[in-house]
Design a protein around this motif. Structure first.
Motif, PDB file in Angstrom:
ATOM      1  N   GLU A 225       0.817  -1.211   0.000  1.00  0.00           N
ATOM      2  CA  GLU A 225       0.000   0.000   0.000  1.00  0.00           C
ATOM      3  C   GLU A 225       0.854   1.266   0.000  1.00  0.00           C
ATOM      4  O   GLU A 225       0.539   2.238  -0.666  1.00  0.00           O
ATOM      5  CB  GLU A 225      -0.870  -0.044   1.260  1.00  0.00           C
ATOM      6  N   LEU A 226       1.924   1.235   0.777  1.00  0.00           N
ATOM      7  CA  LEU A 226       2.662   2.475   1.007  1.00  0.00           C
ATOM      8  C   LEU A 226       4.168   2.233   1.012  1.00  0.00           C
ATOM      9  O   LEU A 226       4.636   1.171   1.422  1.00  0.00           O
ATOM     10  CB  LEU A 226       2.237   3.042   2.373  1.00  0.00           C
ATOM     11  N   GLU A 227       4.905   3.228   0.566  1.00  0.00           N
ATOM     12  CA  GLU A 227       6.374   3.190   0.648  1.00  0.00           C
ATOM     13  C   GLU A 227       6.829   4.415   1.418  1.00  0.00           C
ATOM     14  O   GLU A 227       6.352   5.526   1.165  1.00  0.00           O
ATOM     15  CB  GLU A 227       6.981   3.229  -0.760  1.00  0.00           C
ATOM     16  N   LYS A 228       7.742   4.196   2.360  1.00  0.00           N
ATOM     17  CA  LYS A 228       8.272   5.327   3.135  1.00  0.00           C
ATOM     18  C   LYS A 228       9.799   5.274   3.098  1.00  0.00           C
ATOM     19  O   LYS A 228      10.387   4.188   3.002  1.00  0.00           O
ATOM     20  CB  LYS A 228       7.775   5.264   4.583  1.00  0.00           C
ATOM     21  N   PHE A 229      10.397   6.428   3.211  1.00  0.00           N
ATOM     22  CA  PHE A 229      11.848   6.529   3.021  1.00  0.00           C
ATOM     23  C   PHE A 229      12.492   7.350   4.128  1.00  0.00           C
ATOM     24  O   PHE A 229      11.882   8.294   4.642  1.00  0.00           O
ATOM     25  CB  PHE A 229      12.147   7.184   1.668  1.00  0.00           C
ATOM     26  N   ALA A 230      13.720   6.975   4.462  1.00  0.00           N
ATOM     27  CA  ALA A 230      14.499   7.767   5.416  1.00  0.00           C
ATOM     28  C   ALA A 230      15.963   7.682   5.040  1.00  0.00           C
ATOM     29  O   ALA A 230      16.396   6.711   4.411  1.00  0.00           O
ATOM     30  CB  ALA A 230      14.294   7.258   6.844  1.00  0.00           C
ATOM     31  N   PHE A 231      16.722   8.701   5.447  1.00  0.00           N
ATOM     32  CA  PHE A 231      18.138   8.752   5.116  1.00  0.00           C
ATOM     33  C   PHE A 231      18.885   9.340   6.309  1.00  0.00           C
ATOM     34  O   PHE A 231      18.526  10.410   6.797  1.00  0.00           O
ATOM     35  CB  PHE A 231      18.326   9.612   3.861  1.00  0.00           C
ATOM     36  N   TYR A 232      19.894   8.608   6.786  1.00  0.00           N
ATOM     37  CA  TYR A 232      20.622   9.031   7.976  1.00  0.00           C
ATOM     38  C   TYR A 232      22.115   9.098   7.735  1.00  0.00           C
ATOM     39  O   TYR A 232      22.679   8.253   7.035  1.00  0.00           O
ATOM     40  CB  TYR A 232      20.351   8.069   9.148  1.00  0.00           C
ATOM     41  N   ALA A 233      22.739  10.088   8.347  1.00  0.00           N
ATOM     42  CA  ALA A 233      24.195  10.212   8.325  1.00  0.00           C
ATOM     43  C   ALA A 233      24.728   9.929   9.723  1.00  0.00           C
ATOM     44  O   ALA A 233      24.117  10.304  10.718  1.00  0.00           O
ATOM     45  CB  ALA A 233      24.598  11.618   7.895  1.00  0.00           C
ATOM     46  N   PHE A 234      25.874   9.247   9.756  1.00  0.00           N
ATOM     47  CA  PHE A 234      26.501   8.898  11.032  1.00  0.00           C
ATOM     48  C   PHE A 234      27.941   9.399  11.027  1.00  0.00           C
ATOM     49  O   PHE A 234      28.667   9.216  10.042  1.00  0.00           O
ATOM     50  CB  PHE A 234      26.509   7.370  11.218  1.00  0.00           C
ATOM     51  N   ALA A 235      28.349   9.986  12.172  1.00  0.00           N
ATOM     52  CA  ALA A 235      29.730  10.460  12.287  1.00  0.00           C
ATOM     53  C   ALA A 235      30.688   9.294  12.501  1.00  0.00           C
ATOM     54  O   ALA A 235      31.886   9.418  12.290  1.00  0.00           O
ATOM     55  CB  ALA A 235      29.838  11.452  13.435  1.00  0.00           C
ATOM     56  N   ALA A 243      23.392   0.375  14.427  1.00  0.00           N
ATOM     57  CA  ALA A 243      22.001   0.821  14.265  1.00  0.00           C
ATOM     58  C   ALA A 243      21.255  -0.133  13.322  1.00  0.00           C
ATOM     59  O   ALA A 243      20.124  -0.553  13.606  1.00  0.00           O
ATOM     60  CB  ALA A 243      21.954   2.244  13.714  1.00  0.00           C
ATOM     61  N   VAL A 244      21.878  -0.471  12.209  1.00  0.00           N
ATOM     62  CA  VAL A 244      21.212  -1.341  11.233  1.00  0.00           C
ATOM     63  C   VAL A 244      21.004  -2.740  11.815  1.00  0.00           C
ATOM     64  O   VAL A 244      19.983  -3.380  11.563  1.00  0.00           O
ATOM     65  CB  VAL A 244      22.004  -1.410   9.912  1.00  0.00           C
ATOM     66  N   ASN A 245      21.966  -3.198  12.607  1.00  0.00           N
ATOM     67  CA  ASN A 245      21.815  -4.512  13.238  1.00  0.00           C
ATOM     68  C   ASN A 245      20.533  -4.558  14.066  1.00  0.00           C
ATOM     69  O   ASN A 245      19.788  -5.548  14.055  1.00  0.00           O
ATOM     70  CB  ASN A 245      23.047  -4.795  14.098  1.00  0.00           C
ATOM     71  N   LYS A 249      16.999  -6.726  13.533  1.00  0.00           N
ATOM     72  CA  LYS A 249      16.404  -7.553  14.596  1.00  0.00           C
ATOM     73  C   LYS A 249      14.936  -7.210  14.797  1.00  0.00           C
ATOM     74  O   LYS A 249      14.127  -8.066  15.131  1.00  0.00           O
ATOM     75  CB  LYS A 249      17.203  -7.381  15.897  1.00  0.00           C
ATOM     76  N   GLU A 250      14.588  -5.934  14.604  1.00  0.00           N
ATOM     77  CA  GLU A 250      13.202  -5.501  14.776  1.00  0.00           C
ATOM     78  C   GLU A 250      12.370  -5.682  13.507  1.00  0.00           C
ATOM     79  O   GLU A 250      11.181  -5.381  13.505  1.00  0.00           O
ATOM     80  CB  GLU A 250      13.162  -3.996  15.155  1.00  0.00           C
ATOM     81  N   ASN A 251      13.020  -6.115  12.419  1.00  0.00           N
ATOM     82  CA  ASN A 251      12.329  -6.214  11.116  1.00  0.00           C
ATOM     83  C   ASN A 251      11.663  -4.876  10.769  1.00  0.00           C
ATOM     84  O   ASN A 251      10.518  -4.825  10.316  1.00  0.00           O
ATOM     85  CB  ASN A 251      11.287  -7.351  11.149  1.00  0.00           C
ATOM     86  N   ALA A 252      12.393  -3.811  11.004  1.00  0.00           N
ATOM     87  CA  ALA A 252      11.803  -2.485  10.869  1.00  0.00           C
ATOM     88  C   ALA A 252      11.940  -1.902   9.464  1.00  0.00           C
ATOM     89  O   ALA A 252      11.459  -0.799   9.217  1.00  0.00           O
ATOM     90  CB  ALA A 252      12.438  -1.531  11.879  1.00  0.00           C
ATOM     91  N   ALA A 253      12.575  -2.618   8.532  1.00  0.00           N
ATOM     92  CA  ALA A 253      12.784  -2.033   7.192  1.00  0.00           C
ATOM     93  C   ALA A 253      12.681  -3.105   6.120  1.00  0.00           C
ATOM     94  O   ALA A 253      12.966  -4.275   6.366  1.00  0.00           O
ATOM     95  CB  ALA A 253      14.142  -1.352   7.107  1.00  0.00           C
ATOM     96  N   THR A 254      12.258  -2.678   4.939  1.00  0.00           N
ATOM     97  CA  THR A 254      12.222  -3.555   3.766  1.00  0.00           C
ATOM     98  C   THR A 254      13.586  -3.610   3.094  1.00  0.00           C
ATOM     99  O   THR A 254      13.993  -4.628   2.570  1.00  0.00           O
ATOM    100  CB  THR A 254      11.179  -3.037   2.761  1.00  0.00           C
ATOM    101  N   PHE A 255      14.267  -2.481   3.115  1.00  0.00           N
ATOM    102  CA  PHE A 255      15.528  -2.400   2.379  1.00  0.00           C
ATOM    103  C   PHE A 255      16.413  -1.373   3.061  1.00  0.00           C
ATOM    104  O   PHE A 255      15.989  -0.228   3.261  1.00  0.00           O
ATOM    105  CB  PHE A 255      15.225  -1.981   0.939  1.00  0.00           C
ATOM    106  N   ALA A 292      12.613   2.340  12.837  1.00  0.00           N
ATOM    107  CA  ALA A 292      13.928   2.453  12.182  1.00  0.00           C
ATOM    108  C   ALA A 292      14.559   3.809  12.502  1.00  0.00           C
ATOM    109  O   ALA A 292      15.762   3.894  12.799  1.00  0.00           O
ATOM    110  CB  ALA A 292      13.787   2.262  10.671  1.00  0.00           C
ATOM    111  N   GLU A 293      13.746   4.836  12.472  1.00  0.00           N
ATOM    112  CA  GLU A 293      14.257   6.191  12.749  1.00  0.00           C
ATOM    113  C   GLU A 293      14.714   6.292  14.206  1.00  0.00           C
ATOM    114  O   GLU A 293      15.784   6.829  14.504  1.00  0.00           O
ATOM    115  CB  GLU A 293      13.169   7.230  12.456  1.00  0.00           C
ATOM    116  N   ARG A 294      13.916   5.750  15.092  1.00  0.00           N
ATOM    117  CA  ARG A 294      14.271   5.787  16.519  1.00  0.00           C
ATOM    118  C   ARG A 294      15.602   5.073  16.736  1.00  0.00           C
ATOM    119  O   ARG A 294      16.472   5.551  17.462  1.00  0.00           O
ATOM    120  CB  ARG A 294      13.156   5.142  17.340  1.00  0.00           C
ATOM    121  N   LEU A 295      15.756   3.931  16.092  1.00  0.00           N
ATOM    122  CA  LEU A 295      16.986   3.159  16.266  1.00  0.00           C
ATOM    123  C   LEU A 295      18.189   3.910  15.700  1.00  0.00           C
ATOM    124  O   LEU A 295      19.257   3.945  16.315  1.00  0.00           O
ATOM    125  CB  LEU A 295      16.844   1.791  15.603  1.00  0.00           C
ATOM    126  N   CYS A 296      18.031   4.524  14.533  1.00  0.00           N
ATOM    127  CA  CYS A 296      19.146   5.306  13.964  1.00  0.00           C
ATOM    128  C   CYS A 296      19.539   6.437  14.915  1.00  0.00           C
ATOM    129  O   CYS A 296      20.716   6.676  15.173  1.00  0.00           O
ATOM    130  CB  CYS A 296      18.750   5.892  12.609  1.00  0.00           C
TER     131      CYS A 296
END
Lengths: 468, 382
Positions: A225-235, A243-245, A249-255, A292-296
Motif C-alpha cells: 500500500e505504502l512506501e516510506k523513506f528515510a536517510f541518515y548520516a553517522f559520524a 544501528a542497522v543490526n 532484529k526488529e524487522n523495521a525495514a524492507t531495504f 527504524a528512525e528511533r533506532l538510527c
C-alpha cells in the motif's frame, strides 16, 4: 568438425537468420561489464525455444565443443566466454508465458528482462516478489536466476532464488527437465519444495555450468500500500552498523543500504550513510519507519532529506544513493570496476571495514600511481547480515591501471575471503578461482558433479572454476 | 588510412557495456533499438557498435562490409544516447565510423545513389530540380517577398505531396505570411547519413548563404528531419549560429492558436500520435503537435506506451529505408501494431519519412489504420 560444417549443421537446425559466424557479430559476445578480457566465439546462435537449445547442446556434445549461454552479460566478474565456443544467446526466449493471479505466480522465458515483468504486472496491481531485481536493470531473468543476483529489498524479501518456484532446464546432455513446483506438468506450480528433492537450487548460482535455465516460475504479490523513506548520516561508521543490526532484529525495514566509502552524498556531512525503505500497509509502514528512525537516532544518526532514497528505489540509478542525478555522476569517465563482493554477519562489517580502510591507507601511493579510485564500500543489508561490495575503479585507457586493477581484485579477494571471513556472493570467471577453493569438500563435490553431469565440459566451462 | 575513430577513444573506452541501450523494459516488453529489434543480433545495438569501435581502435579488426552493414542499419533514433548510463556521445562515435567508412568507399548502394542524386538534381529522388514545385497550384509565393520561408523538403516535394499541399493550405488559411524559394534543394541530411561530411558542409554553406542573401529571418519546416538538420547539424558543420530562426510548422500553428481563436470542424475519431525521433527526442518538441490534435473537436488522443522521449522509431530514419527496406518495414510494422493496440483509428505524425514508412508498413501488414501528417489532419478540419 570444421567451422563451415558446424555452421551448416546449425543453420539446418535453427535457420539461417539465427546463426552468424561473421567476426563483426562474434566480437560483440565476449566481455561483460567487468575488467576481464574473454574469448571470442566461433559462432553465434539464437535459438527460439527450449527444444532448439536442446538440439544445439546435443550437437555440442557430439563434437565436444563448448557452449556459452549469454543473456545480457551485465555481470561485473568476468563472463568467461571460452575462445572458439558456440555462443548461445537467449534473446529470442522473450515471452511472458503466464500470469496467474489466483496462485500468485508468473512464468516467463529466460530471455525476458526483469523490469519488463514488473511493468506488465503493474496493470494487475502486482509485482514480482523481488520487484526490480538486482544488478543492472537491463539483465535477463534467466541470467539473474542463474547467478542468483543480489536483489533490491533483500533486507526483507531475501534473495532472488528464494522466490523461484520452479525451473525448466536443459541439462548438459540436452535433456529437458522441470524442477520444483514445475516438475509435474499436470499440476500448477504452488510451492518450490514439492515433487521431491529441491533440484532448482542446483541451477541457481551455478552460472549456467550445470544446466541452461530456459523458463522460470516466480512468485508475485500485491503491491504494498505504502512506501516510506528515510536517510541518515553517522559520524561513526561503527554506530551506523550497530544501528542497522538493531533495525534488522526488529524487522523495521524492507531495504537498508549503507555507504561506507567513496564519494559522500552531496551536501551531507558524515562518515557513513544509511538509506532506509519501508514498504507495507499504511499502518505498518508508518510504525516500522518510526522504529527504524528511533533506532538510527539512538546511535546518533542525523536525519536528512530522503529524496535520493526515493529516487533510487524508483529508478534504480545508483547515483541517487549519493543524492546526485545520473548525468553528472556517470558522465563519460572511462573507469571500470574490478568488483569483489560477499556476505558476512552485520556486526562483522565493522572489522571488515577497518581492514579495508587500512588496506587503502597502506596502498595509497600505489593507488595514486596506477589511477585507482574508490567507488564505494557499499552494502545491501540482508535479512540477517550484510552484502558488501568492494568497488574500486581503474582507468580503462591505461594498461598498467587495468593490470593493477586485476591484481588489486585478487588481493582483495584473498584478504576478504580469508581474514575478512566474507562468503562469496558474486562469482564469475574472474573471482571464482579465489572463492571456490575455499569451499573444501563442497568444492570437490561440485567438481565431481560437474564432471558427472557434463563429462564433455560443454556448458560454460571454466566459469566457476569447476574444471580439472 | 588513419581512421578518425581514435579521436573518440575516451567515449569508446568508457562504454560500460551495461545494455541500457537495448530495451524500454520499464515500460513493458518493448525493445528500444529498432536495428536490434529487427535482427536480434547484439552487433546492431549501441553496445554492439561500441564493441566494434573498440575492436577497431585496438587494431583487432578493420572496417569491412560486415561492419558497414551494422553501422548503416542505425536510424539514429537517439534512444540509445538518451538512455546511456554513461552519457556517452554515441551518435558522435557512430558518425565518425560512417565518415571512416565513406573514406574507404564502403557505404550501402542505396545511400550512394541518394548522394549522387543530390549532387546531380538537388534531391534524393533523382527527379529534376525543375519539378520540385509541381505539387503547388498557385506559384505566386515562389521567390516572393517575405522574410519567412516555407522550406518544403525533398520528400513532401516529390513523394508525400499531400503534406506540402496541406501545409500551404493551413498557412494560407491562418494568414501566415511566407515565401518559397526556387533555390531550395536538399537539406543535405543524406550526406550525413552516408558519412560524407564535406559534402554536407558544402550544401549547408550554400543554403545558408543563399537564404541570408534573400533576407530570410525565419524558416518553417513541414519535415522534422530537415528541421533537425538545420537546427542541430548546420551550426555544428558551419561552426556558427544560423542567421535565422527555424521552426516546425506545428510550433507556428500552436503559437497562432494560442493567440487567436480558430474554429475547426468536428472530427469524431480516436487517434494516436507517433513522435518522430527528430522532432521528439532530438529537438524535444512533444507538445505542439499534441496541442493541435487536442484543439480539434471530437478527436480523442490516446498515447502509445512508447511515447515522447520514450517514443519508438518508425524505422525510416537516416535513409535506412533506401538501403534496407526489409529492416525499415519490420520496424514500421512493429510501430503500427503498437498504434493499433491503442484502439485508435489513425496514427498522426509530423514527419514525411515516418508517414512514408508507416504507410508502407500498413500496406505490407494489412493493418487497417489511417496514417496522417499533422498538416493533413488540420487541413481536413479547416
Amino acid at each position: 568438425m570444421k567451422n563451415m560444417e558446424l555452421k551448416e549443421q546449425l543453420v539446418k537446425l535453427l535457420g539461417s537468420d539465427n546463426v552468424c559466424d561473421e567476426m563483426a557479430e562474434r566480437i560483440c559476445y565476449s566481455r561483460d561489464c567487468g575488467p576481464d578480457k574473454a574469448g571470442i566465439p566461433d559462432i553465434v546462435v539464437k535459438p527460439g525455444n527450449t527444444e532448439e537449445i536442446a538440439v544445439v547442446i546435443r550437437l555440442a556434445n557430439k563434437i565436444k565443443k563448448p557452449v556459452y549461454t549469454w543473456g545480457r552479460a551485465t555481470t561485473f566478474l568476468g563472463s568467461g566466454v571460452p575462445q572458439g565456443c558456440i555462443l548461445l544467446t537467449t534473446t529470442r526466449l522473450d515471452k511472458i508465458l503466464k500470469v496467474d493471479l489466483d496462485t500468485s505466480t508468473v512464468t516467463v522465458q529466460a530471455g525476458v528482462i526483469w523490469h519488463t515483468i514488473d511493468a506488465v504486472l503493474k496493470d494487475h496491481n502486482r509485482e514480482l516478489f523481488i520487484p526490480g531485481g538486482g544488478g543492472l536493470f537491463s539483465g535477463t531473468v534467466g541470467g539473474s536466476v542463474a547467478v542468483n543476483v543480489i536483489p533490491h529489498a533483500i533486507t526483507e524479501y531475501g534473495m532472488t532464488g528464494d522466490h523461484v518456484l520452479g525451473l525448466e532446464v536443459v541439462l548438459p546432455d540436452g535433456t529437458i527437465i522441470h524442477t520444483g513446483a514445475s516438475a509435474n506438468p499436470d499440476c500448477l506450480p504452488i510451492e518450490r519444495y514439492s515433487n521431491g528433492p529441491d533440484i532448482s537450487g542446483l541451477f541457481m548460482g551455478a552460472y549456467g555450468t550445470l544446466g541452461i535455465i530456459t523458463e522460470i516460475t516466480y512468485r508475485i504479490r500485491k503491491t504494498p500500500e505504502l512506501e516510506k523513506f528515510a536517510f541518515y548520516a553517522f559520524a561513526d561508521y561503527k554506530k551506523a552498523v550497530e544501528a542497522v543490526n538493531e533495525i534488522q532484529k526488529e524487522n523495521a525495514a524492507t531495504f537498508v543500504i549503507g555507504l561506507f566509502a567513496g564519494p559522500k552524498p552531496k551536501d551531507v556531512e558524515g562518515e557513513a550513510f544509511i538509506h532506509i525503505i519501508v514498504r507495507d500497509s499504511e499502518r505498518e509502514a508508518t510504525y516500522r519507519l518510526k522504529q527504524a528512525e528511533r533506532l538510527c537516532e539512538s546511535f546518533n544518526g542525523i536525519a536528512h532529506d530522503a529524496f535520493g532514497t526515493k529516487k533510487y528505489w524508483e529508478d534504480h540509478m545508483y547515483s541517487w544513493l549519493r543524492n546526485v542525478a545520473p548525468g553528472p555522476y556517470y558522465a563519460g569517465a572511462p573507469y571500470m570496476c574490478p568488483e569483489v563482493a560477499g556476505f558476512m554477519p552485520t556486526l562483522q562489517l565493522k572489522d571488515s571495514l577497518a581492514l579495508l580502510f587500512q588496506y587503502v591507507e597502506d596502498h595509497k601511493a600505489e593507488f595514486e600511481k596506477y589511477d585507482i579510485l574508490i567507488k564505494g564500500f557499499d552494502t545491501y543489508f540482508t535479512r540477517n547480515g550484510v552484502y558488501l561490495w568492494i568497488d574500486t575503479l581503474y582507468n580503462e585507457m591505461k594498461e598498467d591501471s587495468w593490470k593493477y586493477g586485476l591484481k588489486l581484485r585478487g588481493e582483495l579477494c584473498d584478504l576478504m575471503y580469508g581474514k575478512g571471513k566474507m562468503a562469496a556472493g558474486g562469482l564469475g570467471a574472474g573471482v571464482a578461482p579465489y572463492a571456490m577453493p575455499k569451499l573444501g569438500n563442497t568444492f570437490t563435490f561440485l567438481k565431481q558433479l560437474k564432471k558427472t553431469m557434463d563429462p564433455n565440459n560443454v556448458l560454460n566451462p571454466g566459469v566457476l572454476f569447476l574444471g580439472d | 588510412m588513419e581512421n578518425k575513430l581514435t579521436t573518440k577513444k575516451v567515449d569508446i573506452y568508457a562504454c560500460l557495456r551495461c545494455a541500457f541501450c537495448y530495451d524500454f523494459s520499464k515500460i513493458g516488453q518493448y525493445r528500444m533499438c529498432p536495428a536490434f529489434a529487427g535482427t536480434e543480433y547484439e552487433s546492431y545495438t549501441a553496445r554492439g557498435k561500441m564493441n566494434l569501435a573498440r575492436a577497431i581502435v585496438d587494431g583487432v579488426v578493420d572496417y569491412d562490409e560486415d561492419i558497414a552493414k551494422r553501422i548503416f542499419a542505425c536510424t539514429e533514433c537517439g534512444a540509445c544516447e538518451a538512455n546511456c548510463l554513461k552519457y556517452l556521445d554515441l551518435s558522435g562515435v557512430f558518425m565518425t565510423m560512417k565518415e571512416d567508412l565513406a573514406c574507404l568507399g564502403i557505404i550501402p548502394e542505396g545511400l550512394k545513389q541518394a548522394v549522387e542524386s543530390i549532387i546531380k538534381e538537388g534531391n534524393i529522388y533523382d527527379k529534376p530540380q525543375s519539378e520540385r514545385f509541381n505539387w503547388l497550384r498557385d506559384k505566386s509565393r515562389v521567390d516572393g517577398k517575405s522574410d519567412t520561408l516555407f522550406y518544403v523538403g525533398c520528400t513532401p516535394a516529390y513523394l508525400r505531396r499531400q503534406i506540402a499541399r496541406s501545409s500551404v493550405t493551413v498557412l494560407d488559411k491562418f494568414g501566415i505570411d511566407y515565401m518559397l524559394t526556387s533555390k531550395e534543394m536538399c537539406c543535405g541530411h543524406p550526406f550525413l547519413a552516408a558519412g560524407e561530411i564535406d559534402k554536407a558542409k558544402e550544401i549547408a554553406e550554400k543554403t545558408v548563404t543563399e537564404f541570408e542573401k534573400i533576407g530570410i529571418k525565419r524558416i518553417i519546416f513541414d519535415c522534422s528531419g530537415c528541421l533537425k538538420m538545420f537546427k542541430e547539424d548546420y551550426p555544428k558543420l558551419l561552426g556558427r549560429d544560423l542567421p535565422f530562426d527555424v521552426l516546425h510548422i506545428s510550433q507556428v500553428l500552436t503559437d497562432y492558436l494560442r493567440e487567436k481563436a480558430a474554429s475547426f470542424k468536428s472530427l469524431p475519431m480516436k487517434v494516436t500520435y507517433h513522435d518522430p525521433c527528430t522532432l521528439g527526442r532530438h529537438l524535444e518538441i512533444y507538445d505542439d503537435p499534441r496541442s493541435i490534435i487536442k484543439a480539434i473537436p471530437g478527436l480523442e488522443l490516446v498515447e502509445m506506451p512508447r511515447n515522447r522521449k520514450d517514443g519508438y522509431c518508425c524505422g525510416a530514419g537516416c535513409l535506412v529505408k533506401m538501403h534496407d527496406n526489409d529492416l525499415a518495414l519490420k520496424t514500421g510494422i512493429e510501430r503500427l501494431q503498437e498504434a493499433e493496440a491503442t484502439g485508435a483509428e489513425a496514427v498522426i505524425s509530423a514527419c514525411p519519412a515516418c508517414q512514408t514508412n508507416l504507410l508502407d508498413a500498413a500496406r505490407q501488414s494489412g493493418i487497417q489504420m489511417k496514417v496522417m501528417d499533422i498538416t493533413e489532419l488540420l487541413s481536413q478540419v479547416l
